[in-house]
Design a protein around this motif. Structure first.
Motif, PDB file in Angstrom:
ATOM      1  N   PRO A   1       0.922  -1.435   0.081  1.00 43.58           N
ATOM      2  CA  PRO A   1      -0.020  -0.041  -0.061  1.00 43.58           C
ATOM      3  C   PRO A   1       0.790   1.357  -0.121  1.00 43.58           C
ATOM      4  N   GLY A   2       2.218   1.231   0.566  1.00 43.85           N
ATOM      5  CA  GLY A   2       2.937   2.591   0.694  1.00 43.85           C
ATOM      6  C   GLY A   2       3.433   2.987  -0.658  1.00 43.85           C
ATOM      7  N   GLU A   3       3.587   2.135  -1.665  1.00 47.62           N
ATOM      8  CA  GLU A   3       4.317   2.673  -2.702  1.00 47.62           C
ATOM      9  C   GLU A   3       3.663   3.549  -3.736  1.00 47.62           C
TER      10      GLU A   3
ATOM     11  N   PHE B   1       3.257   5.804  -7.480  1.00 48.27           N
ATOM     12  CA  PHE B   1       2.610   5.672  -8.869  1.00 48.27           C
ATOM     13  C   PHE B   1       3.775   4.636  -9.672  1.00 48.27           C
ATOM     14  N   ASN B   2       4.975   5.401  -9.655  1.00 49.73           N
ATOM     15  CA  ASN B   2       5.852   5.037 -10.473  1.00 49.73           C
ATOM     16  C   ASN B   2       6.430   3.541 -10.247  1.00 49.73           C
ATOM     17  N   LEU B   3       6.426   3.298  -8.991  1.00 42.14           N
ATOM     18  CA  LEU B   3       6.902   2.119  -8.709  1.00 42.14           C
ATOM     19  C   LEU B   3       5.856   0.941  -9.085  1.00 42.14           C
TER      20      LEU B   3
ATOM     21  N   TYR C   1      -0.542   6.941  -1.206  1.00 40.80           N
ATOM     22  CA  TYR C   1       0.154   7.982  -0.090  1.00 40.80           C
ATOM     23  C   TYR C   1       0.413   9.523  -0.393  1.00 40.80           C
ATOM     24  N   HIS C   2       1.069   9.339  -1.832  1.00 41.10           N
ATOM     25  CA  HIS C   2       1.459  10.897  -2.264  1.00 41.10           C
ATOM     26  C   HIS C   2       0.287  11.751  -2.685  1.00 41.10           C
ATOM     27  N   TRP C   3      -0.783  11.043  -3.159  1.00 42.21           N
ATOM     28  CA  TRP C   3      -1.924  11.916  -3.421  1.00 42.21           C
ATOM     29  C   TRP C   3      -2.509  12.548  -2.376  1.00 42.21           C
TER      30      TRP C   3
ATOM     31  N   VAL D   1      13.888  19.912 -14.922  1.00 47.40           N
ATOM     32  CA  VAL D   1      14.274  19.249 -13.740  1.00 47.40           C
ATOM     33  C   VAL D   1      13.375  18.500 -13.098  1.00 47.40           C
ATOM     34  N   HIS D   2      13.601  17.242 -12.369  1.00 46.18           N
ATOM     35  CA  HIS D   2      12.510  16.710 -11.410  1.00 46.18           C
ATOM     36  C   HIS D   2      13.327  16.530 -10.297  1.00 46.18           C
ATOM     37  N   LEU D   3      12.610  17.370  -9.089  1.00 52.39           N
ATOM     38  CA  LEU D   3      13.254  17.706  -8.152  1.00 52.39           C
ATOM     39  C   LEU D   3      12.256  17.053  -6.867  1.00 52.39           C
ATOM     40  N   ARG D   4      12.467  15.924  -6.649  1.00 49.47           N
ATOM     41  CA  ARG D   4      11.675  15.025  -5.876  1.00 49.47           C
ATOM     42  C   ARG D   4      12.108  15.531  -4.387  1.00 49.47           C
ATOM     43  N   ARG D   5      11.218  16.039  -3.561  1.00 52.75           N
ATOM     44  CA  ARG D   5      11.239  16.471  -2.235  1.00 52.75           C
ATOM     45  C   ARG D   5      10.317  15.658  -1.359  1.00 52.75           C
ATOM     46  N   ALA D   6       9.395  16.454  -0.499  1.00 53.03           N
ATOM     47  CA  ALA D   6       8.595  15.578   0.182  1.00 53.03           C
ATOM     48  C   ALA D   6       9.310  14.533   1.207  1.00 53.03           C
ATOM     49  N   ASP D   7       8.571  13.412   1.225  1.00 55.23           N
ATOM     50  CA  ASP D   7       8.988  12.172   2.026  1.00 55.23           C
ATOM     51  C   ASP D   7      10.364  11.911   1.577  1.00 55.23           C
ATOM     52  N   PHE D   8      10.826  11.960   0.363  1.00 49.27           N
ATOM     53  CA  PHE D   8      12.056  11.646  -0.301  1.00 49.27           C
ATOM     54  C   PHE D   8      13.030  12.117   0.385  1.00 49.27           C
TER      55      PHE D   8
ATOM     56  N   VAL E   1      10.187  23.068 -13.840  1.00 44.87           N
ATOM     57  CA  VAL E   1      10.561  22.284 -12.770  1.00 44.87           C
ATOM     58  C   VAL E   1       9.447  21.554 -12.276  1.00 44.87           C
ATOM     59  N   ALA E   2       9.592  20.098 -12.094  1.00 45.89           N
ATOM     60  CA  ALA E   2       8.504  19.205 -11.755  1.00 45.89           C
ATOM     61  C   ALA E   2       8.901  18.838 -10.301  1.00 45.89           C
ATOM     62  N   THR E   3       8.149  19.010  -9.513  1.00 44.45           N
ATOM     63  CA  THR E   3       8.397  18.916  -8.050  1.00 44.45           C
ATOM     64  C   THR E   3       7.142  18.547  -7.234  1.00 44.45           C
ATOM     65  N   ASP E   4       7.278  18.031  -6.232  1.00 47.73           N
ATOM     66  CA  ASP E   4       6.555  17.451  -5.293  1.00 47.73           C
ATOM     67  C   ASP E   4       6.696  18.440  -3.850  1.00 47.73           C
TER      68      ASP E   4
ATOM     69  N   ILE F   1       1.467  14.719 -16.070  1.00 45.27           N
ATOM     70  CA  ILE F   1       1.486  15.922 -16.978  1.00 45.27           C
ATOM     71  C   ILE F   1       3.222  16.471 -16.712  1.00 45.27           C
ATOM     72  N   ASP F   2       3.343  16.688 -15.740  1.00 45.56           N
ATOM     73  CA  ASP F   2       4.683  16.909 -15.231  1.00 45.56           C
ATOM     74  C   ASP F   2       5.894  15.988 -15.861  1.00 45.56           C
ATOM     75  N   GLN F   3       5.634  14.780 -15.870  1.00 45.12           N
ATOM     76  CA  GLN F   3       6.524  13.943 -16.471  1.00 45.12           C
ATOM     77  C   GLN F   3       6.638  14.048 -18.028  1.00 45.12           C
TER      78      GLN F   3
ATOM     79  N   GLU G   1      17.656   7.993  -7.942  1.00 43.18           N
ATOM     80  CA  GLU G   1      16.929   6.867  -7.395  1.00 43.18           C
ATOM     81  C   GLU G   1      15.422   7.049  -7.402  1.00 43.18           C
ATOM     82  N   SER G   2      14.904   7.959  -7.933  1.00 38.06           N
ATOM     83  CA  SER G   2      13.534   8.382  -7.919  1.00 38.06           C
ATOM     84  C   SER G   2      12.960   7.337  -9.056  1.00 38.06           C
ATOM     85  N   THR G   3      11.943   6.498  -8.823  1.00 40.05           N
ATOM     86  CA  THR G   3      11.483   6.103 -10.001  1.00 40.05           C
ATOM     87  C   THR G   3      10.567   7.036 -10.968  1.00 40.05           C
ATOM     88  N   PHE G   4      10.175   8.147 -10.403  1.00 36.35           N
ATOM     89  CA  PHE G   4       9.580   9.192 -10.891  1.00 36.35           C
ATOM     90  C   PHE G   4      10.604   9.625 -12.170  1.00 36.35           C
TER      91      PHE G   4
HETATM   92  C1  LIG Z   1      10.468   7.553  -0.474  1.00 35.18           C
HETATM   93  C2  LIG Z   1      10.042   6.496  -1.490  1.00 35.18           C
HETATM   94  O1  LIG Z   1       9.786   7.310  -2.653  1.00 35.18           O
HETATM   95  C3  LIG Z   1       9.197   6.507  -3.815  1.00 35.18           C
HETATM   96  O2  LIG Z   1       8.943   7.447  -4.814  1.00 35.18           O
HETATM   97  P1  LIG Z   1       9.644   7.729  -6.296  1.00 35.18           P
HETATM   98  O3  LIG Z   1      10.439   6.542  -6.581  1.00 35.18           O
HETATM   99  O4  LIG Z   1      10.256   8.953  -6.183  1.00 35.18           O
HETATM  100  O5  LIG Z   1       8.313   7.782  -7.291  1.00 35.18           O
HETATM  101  P2  LIG Z   1       6.956   7.427  -6.997  1.00 35.18           P
HETATM  102  O6  LIG Z   1       6.649   6.099  -6.983  1.00 35.18           O
HETATM  103  O7  LIG Z   1       6.011   8.025  -8.292  1.00 35.18           O
HETATM  104  O8  LIG Z   1       6.187   8.033  -5.722  1.00 35.18           O
HETATM  105  C4  LIG Z   1       6.591   9.493  -6.144  1.00 35.18           C
HETATM  106  C5  LIG Z   1       4.894  10.247  -5.869  1.00 35.18           C
HETATM  107  O9  LIG Z   1       4.928  11.594  -5.340  1.00 35.18           O
HETATM  108  C6  LIG Z   1       4.604  12.785  -6.454  1.00 35.18           C
HETATM  109  N1  LIG Z   1       5.496  13.448  -6.963  1.00 35.18           N
HETATM  110  C7  LIG Z   1       6.825  13.296  -6.822  1.00 35.18           C
HETATM  111  N2  LIG Z   1       7.408  14.025  -7.674  1.00 35.18           N
HETATM  112  C8  LIG Z   1       6.544  14.776  -8.351  1.00 35.18           C
HETATM  113  C9  LIG Z   1       6.456  15.821  -9.243  1.00 35.18           C
HETATM  114  O10 LIG Z   1       7.707  16.351  -9.646  1.00 35.18           O
HETATM  115  N3  LIG Z   1       5.126  16.145  -9.796  1.00 35.18           N
HETATM  116  C10 LIG Z   1       4.304  15.795  -9.139  1.00 35.18           C
HETATM  117  N4  LIG Z   1       3.175  16.584  -9.692  1.00 35.18           N
HETATM  118  N5  LIG Z   1       4.235  14.701  -8.409  1.00 35.18           N
HETATM  119  C11 LIG Z   1       5.333  14.266  -7.912  1.00 35.18           C
HETATM  120  C12 LIG Z   1       3.613  11.773  -7.373  1.00 35.18           C
HETATM  121  O11 LIG Z   1       2.396  11.317  -6.703  1.00 35.18           O
HETATM  122  C13 LIG Z   1       4.362  10.489  -7.473  1.00 35.18           C
HETATM  123  O12 LIG Z   1       3.955   9.431  -8.000  1.00 35.18           O
HETATM  124  C14 LIG Z   1       7.748   6.031  -3.343  1.00 35.18           C
HETATM  125  O13 LIG Z   1       7.393   5.008  -4.528  1.00 35.18           O
HETATM  126  C15 LIG Z   1       7.820   5.202  -2.086  1.00 35.18           C
HETATM  127  O14 LIG Z   1       6.616   4.973  -1.811  1.00 35.18           O
HETATM  128  C16 LIG Z   1       8.619   6.203  -1.056  1.00 35.18           C
HETATM  129  O15 LIG Z   1       7.507   7.134  -0.795  1.00 35.18           O
END
Ligand SMILES: C[C@@H]1O[C@H](OP(=O)(O)OP(=O)(O)OC[C@H]2O[C@@H](n3cnc4c(=O)[nH]c(N)nc43)[C@H](O)[C@@H]2O)[C@@H](O)[C@H](O)[C@@H]1O
Length: 463
Positions: A83-85, A87-89, A121-123, A322-329, A361-364, A403-405, A419-422
């Motif tokens: 459940p915690g995973e 979208f892209n994973l 979780y991320h929505w 740029v994809h700048l992953r923030r939040a929990d990451f 910039v695509a970012t959470d 759309i960001d992707q 190492e972000s699957t996004f």
């Molecule tokens: C820490 C881990 O990171 C893993 O994330 P990671 O591989 O980056 O990538 P995802 O598996 O996609 O999970 C990250 C989610 O965060 C949102 N998100 C992240 N970056 C963006 C962005 O640039 N734009 C928008 N609109 N939304 C973004 C989006 O809902 C995305 O599916 C997770 O699969 C694991 O569950 C865990 O949280």
């Protein structure tokens, strides 16, 4: 209450009053629409089957009881993910299971039932209505998926199934004792953890089921410890069970059969985003970034099967993405995610090198963080996709991320997060479009990461 919901309730509670609704419902379902859907799935798949790789034969797994009775066709494979995973994973797990289903189809007709998208979780948006039970067609182009493997939405599976019950449910887990050496194996084992509950009255197992909770159940439930690739399940599914519908929960436990080969890329190429979302992203590119497919040499062929590009064919719009992953990451992977100031420093350097004035910039990141980043980039035109309320309400958070992707995938130069699957999925999109790998496999580094090793280049492969 819809007739379908009424039937769910009836069947799960096994009430006699429900008999009428149920039989009427089932009769009603023998309607043309569904028959046509099933036929369409099969014909579509058969038409494209000549394009399939004739992979693996199999030996029945002698560890499990061999079932001699013949299974009724078609059979249905369902799956779900931890459940915690994100979208892209989950997209990655789809690819593993799709390859398994393709392999099963070498022996017998199987249909992959797509797990609805619920409450990821991320929505986090609260103002867009329910983010539960979203069908795959909102995000992906189903006819494209079907050119790789037969798929159907879960709602359609419920309509054609006699009752909202999945015959067999297997919860995948690792080996409790861990492992010293890698070997392909699977064994029925006591559950290390079990999120399903048995209802002794109607002898069914209840659980999350993509948010359908008490509306859907499983008849049989077992845990399987597994170490291996997805197709380790092929012999088991073909010879050790004749169940019509089988679900594998925690499907992320199994690995890709072969990461990065031409079959991997076929299933990846089949995962085209839905046209409606691509259109929104393309309109943004045109309006804000002066980027069009014709100018940027990123025109898509109608059919992914015929689309082959060489590296360097695509030029991309005149912007750096740029994809700048923030939040929990940023918390979980503190050592990989740079400070905003250091991220900006790297972005500036790259923009200068590439002679690009526009930065997408695509970012959470929350707004304050984005504004801080923008402050450091004041000599550039910095853009972020901000959906209208209508778009967000209609397509939800998952679509905004797509759309960001898509916008990142069309940039002249892309840099992602380690190492972000996004970021990975943007990289493969760019491989499909035909960008030079130099413009794709780049990542931001943490200030303390002195070597700043760049991402592995998983280059596209065609058969
Ligand atoms: C820490 C881990 O990171 C893993 O994330 P990671 O591989 O980056 O990538 P995802 O598996 O996609 O999970 C990250 C989610 O965060 C949102 N998100 C992240 N970056 C963006 C962005 O640039 N734009 C928008 N609109 N939304 C973004 C989006 O809902 C995305 O599916 C997770 O699969 C694991 O569950 C865990 O949280």
């Amino acid at each position: 209450m819809s007739r379908q919901r009424q039937v769910f309730r009836c069947l799960s509670h096994q009430s006699h009053h429900c008999h009428y609704h149920t039989s009427q419902f089932i009769l009603g379902l023998k309607n043309l629409k569904l028959v046509i859907l099933l036929l369409a799935i099969h014909v579509n798949f058969l038409l494209s089957s000549e394009d399939r790789d004739d992979t693996n034969s199999y030996e029945p797994d002698s560890k499990f009881k061999v079932v001699v009775e013949e299974a009724k066709a078609p059979r249905y494979l369902l799956y779900d993910v931890n459940p915690g995973e994100g979208f892209n994973l989950r997209r990655d797990v789809y690819m593993r299971i799709a390859v398994l289903v393709q392999n099963l189809n070498d022996a017998a007709p199987w249909i992959l039932v797509l797990p609805p998208w619920s409450r990821l979780y991320h929505w986090k948006s609260q103002d867009v209505g329910s983010q539960d039970m979203i069908p795959w067609s909102t995000f992906f182009d189903l006819p494209s998926l079907r050119k790789f493997v037969p798929v159907m939405e879960f709602e359609d599976f419920l309509k054609i199934n006699r009752e909202p019950v999945i015959d067999e449910l297997y919860y995948l887990q690792n080996y409790k004792e861990g492992w010293d050496k890698w070997e392909e194996k699977m064994d029925k084992r006591p559950c290390i953890m079990n999120p399903y509950n048995f209802d002794s009255k109607n002898k069914l197992w209840y659980g999350w089921f993509f948010g359908y909770n008490d509306e859907v159940a499983a008849r049989k439930f077992e845990c399987i410890s597994v170490m291996g690739h997805a197709s380790i399940f092929k012999p088991f599914l073909l010879t050790n069970t004749s169940a019509r519908s089988v679900m594998l929960d925690r499907a992320e436990t199994v690995l890709h059969d072969r990461y990065g080969d031409s079959v991997f890329w076929k299933v990846r190429r089949s995962m085209r985003f839905s046209k409606q979302l691509r259109d929104v992203a393309d309109a943004y590119r045109k309006l804000h970034l002066n980027s069009t497919d014709e100018e940027d040499k990123t025109v898509l062929d109608d059919d992914w099967i015929n689309m082959k590009r060489n590296h360097g064919d695509a030029r991309g719009g005149a912007y750096l993405a740029v994809h700048l992953r923030r939040a929990d990451f940023a918390k979980v992977r503190e050592k990989d995610v740079p400070s905003l100031k250091y991220a900006a420093k790297q972005i500036k350097k790259l923009s200068k090198q590439q002679e690009l004035k526009h930065i997408f910039v695509a970012t959470d990141a929350p707004l304050e963080e984005y504004n801080e980043l923008k402050k450091y980039l004041k000599d550039y035109k910095v853009h972020r996709y901000e959906p209208s309320f209508e778009v967000k309400k209609k397509y939800k958070d998952g679509a905004v991320a797509i759309i960001d992707q898509w916008i990142c995938a069309h940039a002249r130069y892309f840099v992602g997060t380690k190492e972000s699957t996004f970021s990975f999925r943007i990289q493969d999109e760019r491989e499909i479009l035909g960008f030079s790998p130099d413009t794709t496999f780049n990542r931001l580094c943490h200030e303390k990461d002195k070597t700043c090793e760049q991402p592995t280049r998983w280059l596209i492969s065609y058969s």
